[in-house]
Design a protein around this motif. Structure first.
Motif, short mmCIF file in Angstrom:
data_model
loop_
_atom_site.label_atom_id
_atom_site.label_comp_id
_atom_site.label_asym_id
_atom_site.label_seq_id
_atom_site.Cartn_x
_atom_site.Cartn_y
_atom_site.Cartn_z
N LEU A 1 2.53 -1.94 12.95
CA LEU A 1 1.23 -2.60 12.92
C LEU A 1 1.25 -3.74 11.92
O LEU A 1 2.04 -3.75 10.97
N GLY B 1 -0.46 11.16 11.65
CA GLY B 1 0.97 11.07 11.87
C GLY B 1 1.44 9.71 12.30
O GLY B 1 2.43 9.59 13.04
N GLY B 2 0.79 8.66 11.82
CA GLY B 2 1.28 7.32 12.13
C GLY B 2 1.20 6.95 13.59
O GLY B 2 1.99 6.16 14.10
N THR B 3 0.23 7.51 14.30
CA THR B 3 0.11 7.22 15.72
C THR B 3 -1.15 6.45 16.06
O THR B 3 -1.34 6.04 17.20
N TYR C 1 -1.60 -5.70 9.41
CA TYR C 1 -2.94 -5.69 8.84
C TYR C 1 -3.15 -6.99 8.09
O TYR C 1 -2.21 -7.56 7.50
N PHE D 1 0.01 -7.50 5.81
CA PHE D 1 0.88 -6.35 5.59
C PHE D 1 1.47 -5.89 6.91
O PHE D 1 0.77 -5.74 7.90
N GLN E 1 12.61 0.21 -0.70
CA GLN E 1 11.56 0.01 0.28
C GLN E 1 12.11 0.12 1.70
O GLN E 1 13.13 -0.48 2.02
N LEU F 1 0.85 -1.19 0.00
CA LEU F 1 0.00 0.00 0.00
C LEU F 1 0.89 1.24 0.00
O LEU F 1 1.73 1.40 0.88
N SER G 1 5.85 3.29 11.37
CA SER G 1 5.77 4.75 11.34
C SER G 1 6.80 5.36 12.28
O SER G 1 7.25 4.74 13.24
N LEU G 2 7.15 6.57 11.94
CA LEU G 2 7.97 7.41 12.79
C LEU G 2 7.03 8.50 13.28
O LEU G 2 6.31 9.09 12.48
N TYR G 3 7.04 8.75 14.58
CA TYR G 3 6.06 9.67 15.17
C TYR G 3 5.98 10.95 14.36
O TYR G 3 6.99 11.59 14.09
N GLY G 4 4.77 11.29 13.97
CA GLY G 4 4.56 12.51 13.22
C GLY G 4 4.55 12.31 11.72
O GLY G 4 4.22 13.21 10.98
N GLN G 5 4.87 11.11 11.28
CA GLN G 5 4.85 10.83 9.85
C GLN G 5 3.89 9.68 9.57
O GLN G 5 3.51 8.94 10.47
N ASN G 6 3.49 9.55 8.33
CA ASN G 6 2.50 8.53 7.98
C ASN G 6 3.11 7.13 7.89
O ASN G 6 4.33 6.97 7.76
N PHE G 7 2.24 6.15 7.95
CA PHE G 7 2.69 4.76 7.91
C PHE G 7 3.32 4.42 6.57
O PHE G 7 2.89 4.89 5.52
N PHE H 1 4.06 0.94 4.39
CA PHE H 1 3.63 -0.45 4.35
C PHE H 1 4.64 -1.31 3.60
O PHE H 1 5.27 -0.86 2.64
N GLY H 2 4.74 -2.56 4.00
CA GLY H 2 5.48 -3.55 3.25
C GLY H 2 4.65 -4.09 2.11
O GLY H 2 3.46 -3.78 2.00
N TYR I 1 6.69 2.71 15.82
CA TYR I 1 5.36 2.11 15.99
C TYR I 1 5.11 1.21 14.79
O TYR I 1 5.38 1.62 13.65
#
Lengths: 114, 111
Positions: free
Chosen positions: B34, A98-100, B36, B89, B2, A43, B93-99, B101-102, B32
């Motif tokens: 996750l 923000g990825g949280t 899915y 999947f 990647q 994604l 993420s790094l705090y403050g930035q968007n996820f 994905f693999g 952080y």
């Protein structure tokens, strides 16, 4: 299930035509995202929004634009579709950006550009 | 290049056995993570998460392990069930930035 509706769910179009995908949420979440899923890439984030009229680019934003005039709606527009934009598009929402926080995804919109 | 890698595109496991899905990342600042799960013709659904301050998080049959020194996390499913057959999947993420994905791993649990 999070209240996220994507439309259309399937679309076939021709190269050079404009296409708009709609994402509608009933959760009143602040953050909304558009991703595309392609084999071998997972994604990838196209654009995201952190509030009404507040949007920003993601990893693969070239050829795409977005608009968010209401909290519940996030539109993704391909001004002139190309075959490389054939993909499955997912909308996602989250309370925290923000990825949280956890992302909740819609069911996807499959777009084929001939 | 990647930032989040899932080097096994597919995995087959017998029902009742353990499934281990692996994920490697390149950015040591990710804090952080996750997992899915995605069934065909559906959107991804959240499975389990882990913060970088932990090395393990467990939820029923699902356990995620984080090895920060190796920049590696894994998802263990015990026991595996046919309904677990899906694409998984990993995201970071790094705090403050968007996820990020693999590319996903397709798990097939054979009855």
């Amino acid at each position: 299930d999070a209240g996220i509706t994507q439309s259309p769910r399937h679309k076939v179009t021709e190269t050079g035509t404009p296409v708009t995908l709609r994402c509608h949420q009933t959760e009143n979440h602040r953050y909304m995202y558009w991703y595309r899923q392609d084999p071998g890439h997972g994604l990838r984030l196209i654009h995201y929004s952190y509030g009404v009229k507040d949007t920003d680019k993601g990893e693969v934003s070239d050829g795409y634009s977005v608009s968010r005039s209401k909290t519940e709606d996030f539109l993704l527009t391909l001004e002139s579709a190309t075959s490389s934009q054939t993909s499955v598009y997912f909308c996602a929402i989250s309370e925290q950006g923000g990825g949280t926080g956890e992302l909740f995804f819609g069911e996807g919109s499959r777009l084929t550009v001939l | 290049d990647q930032q989040v890698k899932q080097n096994s595109p597919s995995l087959s496991v017998q029902e009742g056995r353990i499934s281990i899905l692996n994920c490697d990342y390149t950015n040591s600042m990710f804090d952080y993570f996750l997992w899915y799960k995605k069934y065909p013709a559906e959107g991804p659904t959240f499975l389990i998460s882990i913060s970088s301050i932990k090395d393990k998080n467990e939820d029923g049959r699902f356990t995620v392990f984080l090895n920060k020194s190796a920049k590696h996390l894994s998802l263990h499913i015990v026991p595996s069930q046919p309904g677990d057959s899906a694409v998984y999947f990993c995201a970071a993420s790094l705090y403050g930035q968007n996820f990020v994905f693999g590319p996903g791993t397709r798990l097939s649990v054979l009855p």
